[in-house]
Write a protein that holds these residues in place. Structure first.
Motif, PDB file in Angstrom:
ATOM      1  N   GLU A  19      14.207  -9.971  22.044  1.00 14.16           N
ATOM      2  CA  GLU A  19      13.667  -9.461  23.295  1.00 14.16           C
ATOM      3  C   GLU A  19      14.510 -10.045  24.415  1.00 14.16           C
ATOM      4  O   GLU A  19      14.689 -11.256  24.468  1.00 14.16           O
ATOM      5  N   GLN A  21      14.241 -10.526  27.502  1.00 12.40           N
ATOM      6  CA  GLN A  21      13.674 -11.317  28.594  1.00 12.40           C
ATOM      7  C   GLN A  21      13.088 -12.616  28.033  1.00 12.40           C
ATOM      8  O   GLN A  21      12.406 -13.349  28.720  1.00 12.40           O
ATOM      9  N   CYS A  22      13.410 -12.923  26.786  1.00 10.28           N
ATOM     10  CA  CYS A  22      12.813 -14.049  26.064  1.00 10.28           C
ATOM     11  C   CYS A  22      13.705 -15.292  26.135  1.00 10.28           C
ATOM     12  O   CYS A  22      14.847 -15.259  25.663  1.00 10.28           O
ATOM     13  N   LEU A  52       8.052  -7.813  24.186  1.00 14.80           N
ATOM     14  CA  LEU A  52       6.717  -8.402  24.261  1.00 14.80           C
ATOM     15  C   LEU A  52       6.042  -7.964  25.561  1.00 14.80           C
ATOM     16  O   LEU A  52       6.686  -7.906  26.609  1.00 14.80           O
ATOM     17  N   GLU A  53       4.757  -7.695  25.487  1.00 19.89           N
ATOM     18  CA  GLU A  53       4.025  -7.209  26.653  1.00 19.89           C
ATOM     19  C   GLU A  53       4.049  -8.195  27.817  1.00 19.89           C
ATOM     20  O   GLU A  53       3.984  -7.799  28.981  1.00 19.89           O
ATOM     21  N   LYS A  54       4.154  -9.482  27.514  1.00 16.31           N
ATOM     22  CA  LYS A  54       4.112 -10.487  28.582  1.00 16.31           C
ATOM     23  C   LYS A  54       5.349 -10.468  29.479  1.00 16.31           C
ATOM     24  O   LYS A  54       5.359 -11.092  30.535  1.00 16.31           O
ATOM     25  N   HIS A  55       6.400  -9.756  29.069  1.00 11.39           N
ATOM     26  CA  HIS A  55       7.616  -9.661  29.873  1.00 11.39           C
ATOM     27  C   HIS A  55       7.769  -8.227  30.383  1.00 11.39           C
ATOM     28  O   HIS A  55       8.092  -7.332  29.610  1.00 11.39           O
ATOM     29  N   GLN A  56       7.584  -8.038  31.680  1.00  7.40           N
ATOM     30  CA  GLN A  56       7.501  -6.684  32.226  1.00  7.40           C
ATOM     31  C   GLN A  56       8.801  -5.882  32.165  1.00  7.40           C
ATOM     32  O   GLN A  56       8.773  -4.660  32.202  1.00  7.40           O
ATOM     33  N   ASP A  89      14.141 -11.565  35.076  1.00 10.83           N
ATOM     34  CA  ASP A  89      12.745 -11.776  35.486  1.00 10.83           C
ATOM     35  C   ASP A  89      12.539 -11.385  36.952  1.00 10.83           C
ATOM     36  O   ASP A  89      11.564 -10.722  37.293  1.00 10.83           O
TER      37      ASP A  89
END
Length: 174
Positions: A19, A21-22, A52-56, A89
């Motif tokens: 991912e 943005q991870c 992952l949903e937590k990273h827009q 981010d």
């Protein structure tokens, strides 16, 4: 017409569920570079998307990575984005298009691809397959039928991947 020349066996595949943005995937870059340096074409690194949903911005980043792959710069693009996770981010999609331009890719085509969603099905399919095989976080690696979870710790994973890759390569040569 048949070709009688012996076919080279396919390189073992290391699927990298990632991912963009991870921060953990960013930390895994050193290991991925080391694996590419050690094995070259003898090990195929295959990027698989698991936003992952937590990273827009993760879903858009996955689509952008597919566009980069289509333009012949998949891994360089992935590495460039992962190196600057904090900027992704903050800035989102404009940053993804900017990185494409920095790498000499067709930035306008990136922008269009993000708007028209031409790579959504690939990202969705990767995510569904990941869920089906038990991927819960990133990075997760799959090689030789073994799933290795790097989302909690990268400690010892490169050595484990190398051991499996070496075994698969030895089996190919036998």
């Amino acid at each position: 017409m048949s070709d009688s020349s012996p076919e080279l066996p396919a390189a073992p595949v290391l699927e990298v569920w990632c991912e963009l943005q991870c921060p953990d995937c960013r930390a895994a870059l050193e290991d991925l570079r080391a694996l590419r340096a050690r094995y070259g074409d003898r090990l195929e690194l295959r990027l698989r998307h698991f936003p992952l949903e937590k990273h827009q911005h993760a879903f858009a980043a996955a689509q952008a990575a597919e566009e980069a792959l289509e333009q012949g710069q998949g891994w360089p693009y992935v590495e460039a984005v992962l190196e600057r996770v904090a900027e992704l981010d903050r800035r989102g999609e404009p940053f993804l298009v900017e990185v494409a331009g920095e790498l000499g890719l067709d930035a306008e085509e990136f922008d269009t691809a993000l708007i028209d969603g031409r790579h959504i099905l690939i990202v969705d399919a990767d995510q569904a397959e990941g869920k089906a095989i038990g991927v819960t976080g990133t990075p997760t690696y799959v090689i030789g039928g073994e799933r290795l979870d790097g989302s909690k710790s990268q400690e010892g994973l490169r050595e484990r991947i190398e051991a499996i890759a070496d075994r698969l390569l030895a089996e190919q040569e036998a």
